[in-house]
Design an enzyme around this catalytic site. Structure first.
Site, PDB file in Angstrom:
ATOM      1  N   SER A 130       1.112  -1.244   0.083  1.00  0.00           N
ATOM      2  CA  SER A 130      -0.176   0.068   0.447  1.00  0.00           C
ATOM      3  C   SER A 130       1.363   0.978  -0.031  1.00  0.00           C
ATOM      4  O   SER A 130       2.214   1.208  -0.624  1.00  0.00           O
ATOM      5  CB  SER A 130      -0.937   0.013   0.922  1.00  0.00           C
ATOM      6  N   TYR A 144      -5.216   8.715  -6.770  1.00  0.00           N
ATOM      7  CA  TYR A 144      -3.848   7.430  -6.258  1.00  0.00           C
ATOM      8  C   TYR A 144      -4.889   6.484  -4.879  1.00  0.00           C
ATOM      9  O   TYR A 144      -4.987   5.307  -4.755  1.00  0.00           O
ATOM     10  CB  TYR A 144      -2.451   7.784  -6.071  1.00  0.00           C
ATOM     11  N   LYS A 148      -5.481   2.856  -3.241  1.00  0.00           N
ATOM     12  CA  LYS A 148      -4.944   2.402  -1.815  1.00  0.00           C
ATOM     13  C   LYS A 148      -5.587   1.869  -0.039  1.00  0.00           C
ATOM     14  O   LYS A 148      -5.449   1.025   0.295  1.00  0.00           O
ATOM     15  CB  LYS A 148      -3.463   2.882  -1.345  1.00  0.00           C
TER      16      LYS A 148
END
Length: 281
Positions: A130, A144, A148
């Site tokens: 992650s 982004y 994650k």
């Protein structure tokens, strides 16, 4: 038998560290020619496979190829994905979907494919790469972090589901490490909208300027991950790097203060007199 009989979607540093320890590695990656030098040095221990993590339909074939070559998979490392810069208004559907496909949907497909074999043996480890951006986010990094954050939520549930079968999950949350992540030909950038120029200008510049100057050592990180994988017990999450430790520590403290500050107001949303439920987990 070596600790790891096969490591999939491993970063180069993890691959080098595993091979040097006498382990076998299946490196499933978009451009396997990038590790031709390692394959020349370890032809019997390394199996490069061309694979795009977004091609979820090919995930079972990758797992089958790994098992066919080396007999089993003890550790799956989901390390695919790239960074992306852009405000919520600048990131269109295709760019947002691409982040989700690379960071959660693709890893989920590989995980599903590897689980039957791990369950049958009663052992295995799944390492989810992650980011500190998988727990905290900031302007310009929303797409982004979306991928994650989703990976971490999915993996936290997964950890509880597979623990009874002897399978462990480790979520790794790095800060900046000296890889190609920040390079101009790797880092994704949405077309800027002028109204966000002042807000995001410094962030865009900093992300690119960090290339080759990141404080994190990928090989030291690989050693930390290997240490946790080989330990009798390990945390569900591990931040890597000083910045990740500092930022996450500060974030947890802020969030706890916020919860405590508004606890009475939050609790007032329940029906009066109705007890809190007792859940199975």
């Amino acid at each position: 038998m070596a600790l790891h009989r096969g490591i999939l979607r491993s970063g180069r540093a993890l691959t080098e560290t595993a091979l040097a320890a006498g382990e076998t590695v299946v490196a499933a990656m978009r451009r396997p020619e990038r590790i031709d030098d390692l394959f020349a040095e370890y032809p019997e221990s390394l199996l490069p496979i061309e694979f795009d993590v977004r091609d979820t339909g090919s995930a079972p074939a990758v797992i089958d190829a790994a098992i066919s070559r080396f007999g089993r998979i003890d550790v799956l490392v989901n390390n695919g994905g790239v960074g992306q810069i852009g405000s919520a208004e600048e990131i269109d559907d295709a760019r947002l979907r691409d982040m989700l496909e690379q960071h959660v949907i693709g890893p989920a497909a590989l995980t599903r494919a590897v689980l039957p074999g791990m369950r049958a043996r009663g052992t295995g480890t799944i390492v989810q790469m992650s980011s500190q951006g998988g727990r905290i986010s900031f302007p310009g990094a929303g797409s982004y972090s979306a991928g994650k954050f989703a990976l971490e939520g999915w993996s936290e549930a997964l950890a509880g589901e597979v623990a009874p079968f002897g399978i462990r999950v480790l979520i790794v949350e790095p800060s900046r490490f000296r890889t190609a992540f920040n390079s101009a030909d790797v880092l994704e950038r949405a077309t800027p909208v002028e109204v966000y120029a002042d807000l995001l200008g410094d962030f865009r510049a900093d992300m690119l300027a960090a290339d080759g100057r990141q404080e994190g050592d990928p090989h030291r990180a690989a050693l930390v991950i290997r240490q946790l994988v080989g330990a009798e017990s390990a945390p569900l999450r591990i931040p890597l790097g000083r910045e990740a430790v500092r930022r996450l520590r500060e974030s947890y403290r802020r969030e706890l203060v916020s919860v405590e500050t508004h606890a009475e107001l939050s609790c007032s949303a329940d029906f009066p007199g109705v007890p809190e439920p007792v859940r199975p987990v």
